[in-house]
Scaffold this motif. Structure first.
Motif, PDB file in Angstrom:
ATOM      1  N   ASP A  34       5.717  11.808 -30.145  1.00  0.00           N
ATOM      2  CA  ASP A  34       4.340  11.301 -30.142  1.00  0.00           C
ATOM      3  C   ASP A  34       3.483  11.932 -29.048  1.00  0.00           C
ATOM      4  OD1 ASP A  34       5.139   9.624 -32.207  1.00  0.00           O
ATOM      5  OD2 ASP A  34       5.580   7.953 -30.857  1.00  0.00           O
ATOM      6  N   VAL A  35       3.719  13.203 -28.765  1.00  0.00           N
ATOM      7  CA  VAL A  35       3.055  13.840 -27.636  1.00  0.00           C
ATOM      8  C   VAL A  35       1.660  14.356 -27.975  1.00  0.00           C
ATOM      9  CG1 VAL A  35       3.788  16.238 -27.968  1.00  0.00           C
ATOM     10  CG2 VAL A  35       3.596  15.345 -25.669  1.00  0.00           C
ATOM     11  N   VAL A  36       1.369  14.556 -29.260  1.00  0.00           N
ATOM     12  CA  VAL A  36       0.168  15.311 -29.632  1.00  0.00           C
ATOM     13  C   VAL A  36      -1.132  14.692 -29.126  1.00  0.00           C
ATOM     14  CG1 VAL A  36      -1.204  16.143 -31.585  1.00  0.00           C
ATOM     15  CG2 VAL A  36       1.281  16.471 -31.572  1.00  0.00           C
ATOM     16  N   PRO A  37      -1.384  13.387 -29.297  1.00  0.00           N
ATOM     17  CA  PRO A  37      -2.669  12.862 -28.816  1.00  0.00           C
ATOM     18  C   PRO A  37      -2.872  13.047 -27.312  1.00  0.00           C
ATOM     19  CG  PRO A  37      -1.653  11.323 -30.348  1.00  0.00           C
ATOM     20  CD  PRO A  37      -0.622  12.359 -30.052  1.00  0.00           C
ATOM     21  N   GLY A  38      -1.866  12.699 -26.516  1.00  0.00           N
ATOM     22  CA  GLY A  38      -1.983  12.856 -25.073  1.00  0.00           C
ATOM     23  C   GLY A  38      -2.102  14.303 -24.655  1.00  0.00           C
ATOM     24  N   VAL A  53       5.273  27.389 -25.932  1.00  0.00           N
ATOM     25  CA  VAL A  53       5.985  26.149 -25.644  1.00  0.00           C
ATOM     26  C   VAL A  53       7.351  26.521 -25.075  1.00  0.00           C
ATOM     27  CG1 VAL A  53       7.178  24.181 -26.689  1.00  0.00           C
ATOM     28  CG2 VAL A  53       4.815  24.695 -27.342  1.00  0.00           C
ATOM     29  N   LEU A  54       7.719  25.903 -23.958  1.00  0.00           N
ATOM     30  CA  LEU A  54       9.014  26.149 -23.321  1.00  0.00           C
ATOM     31  C   LEU A  54       9.856  24.880 -23.398  1.00  0.00           C
ATOM     32  CD1 LEU A  54       7.872  27.951 -20.025  1.00  0.00           C
ATOM     33  CD2 LEU A  54       8.323  28.958 -22.267  1.00  0.00           C
ATOM     34  N   VAL A  69       3.250  21.207 -32.577  1.00  0.00           N
ATOM     35  CA  VAL A  69       2.424  21.767 -31.504  1.00  0.00           C
ATOM     36  C   VAL A  69       2.301  23.282 -31.655  1.00  0.00           C
ATOM     37  CG1 VAL A  69       2.340  22.211 -29.021  1.00  0.00           C
ATOM     38  CG2 VAL A  69       2.826  19.912 -29.855  1.00  0.00           C
ATOM     39  N   CYS A  70       3.417  23.935 -31.931  1.00  0.00           N
ATOM     40  CA  CYS A  70       3.375  25.390 -32.120  1.00  0.00           C
ATOM     41  C   CYS A  70       2.575  25.758 -33.369  1.00  0.00           C
ATOM     42  CB  CYS A  70       4.788  25.954 -32.234  1.00  0.00           C
ATOM     43  SG  CYS A  70       5.728  25.932 -30.694  1.00  0.00           S
ATOM     44  N   SER A 108      11.936  20.951 -38.477  1.00  0.00           N
ATOM     45  CA  SER A 108      11.985  22.374 -38.788  1.00  0.00           C
ATOM     46  C   SER A 108      11.661  23.178 -37.541  1.00  0.00           C
ATOM     47  CB  SER A 108      10.988  22.717 -39.908  1.00  0.00           C
ATOM     48  OG  SER A 108       9.670  22.410 -39.502  1.00  0.00           O
ATOM     49  N   GLU A 109      12.097  24.415 -37.557  1.00  0.00           N
ATOM     50  CA  GLU A 109      11.738  25.325 -36.477  1.00  0.00           C
ATOM     51  C   GLU A 109      10.282  25.762 -36.622  1.00  0.00           C
ATOM     52  OE1 GLU A 109      14.041  28.834 -36.122  1.00  0.00           O
ATOM     53  OE2 GLU A 109      15.768  27.834 -35.214  1.00  0.00           O
ATOM     54  N   PRO A 110       9.630  26.064 -35.502  1.00  0.00           N
ATOM     55  CA  PRO A 110       8.353  26.758 -35.602  1.00  0.00           C
ATOM     56  C   PRO A 110       8.548  28.133 -36.250  1.00  0.00           C
ATOM     57  CG  PRO A 110       8.719  25.913 -33.386  1.00  0.00           C
ATOM     58  CD  PRO A 110      10.016  25.777 -34.132  1.00  0.00           C
TER      59      PRO A 110
END
Length: 225
Positions: A34-38, A53-54, A69-70, A108-110
């Protein structure tokens, strides 16, 4: 140097953004549940443009949002090859009932995944980022260091007052102790930004962390993820 972060999702895993300054390119470290909004708020506040992204390791609480995100920003994800399989099979990194729950997630992978190598220096967003393979919590755990800034992103290797658990698949207590011993060669003033909880320093952990004492406990912690 701009470093900002926040704990994300029910696991409260720390997600960080790192940039030379406001209004510049940045890297994102460990975009979890749930990181996207923040994250979007943080990027907008500081006018940052992500270029990568690391991932410190492949556990679900740290990679949950890597693909979205990617994909949304068309950037690559970097992860150690020993943990790459966890991007698509999160249940493989968890034991007990959690393995069945998270194993059912469709992940899935980016489109662009790049593999981290021990000792590599990544030049991203105007930053130099030193990669150190630090297995023990998972086989593919790594740390990211900004040498010029004395900053270490430790993932789940080292926390304030504790260390990463080693009772999950791929974990190994003697191995994490060796990784921690290598970590302790850094200067005392090195700021440690962990995967969970507050920041600390190498000096503080060297002096007070029971798992780093000369006579370390016989086993690592068995709570957390």
């Amino acid at each position: 140097m701009l470093i900002a972060g926040f704990p994300a999702g029910s696991f409260q895993a720390n997600c960080y953004v790192v940039a030379p300054g406001a209004g510049e390119e940045c890297v994102i470290v460990d975009p979890g549940q749930d990181v996207v909004p923040g994250l979007d708020d943080l990027l907008r506040e500081h006018r940052l443009k992500p270029v990568a992204v690391l991932c410190t390791h492949g556990h679900i609480d740290h990679v949950w949002s890597v693909a979205p995100v990617c994909g949304a920003r068309d950037v690559p994800a970097w992860i150690h090859p020993e943990d790459r399989h966890l991007l698509t099979d999160p249940g493989a990194g968890i034991s007990g009932p959690g393995a069945q729950i998270f194993g059912g997630l469709q992940m899935s992978e980016p489109d662009d995944v790049r593999e981290l190598v021990d000792g590599a220096i990544l030049e991203l967003a105007g930053l130099q980022i030193e990669v150190t393979h630090a297995p023990g919590h998972t086989r593919g755990s790594v740390t990211f260091r900004l040498p010029g800034e004395n900053v270490l992103f430790s993932g789940d290797l080292l926390f304030a007052g504790s260390i990463g658990r080693t009772d999950l698949p791929g974990g190994d207590y003697p191995t994490i102790l060796r990784s921690l011993a290598a970590c302790l060669t850094l200067p005392d003033e090195t700021v440690v930004l962990p995967g969970h909880g507050p920041q600390t320093t190498i000096g503080r952990e060297r002096a007070t962390n029971p798992y780093l004492a000369e006579a370390a406990p016989l086993a690592g912690p068995s709570t957390g993820i």
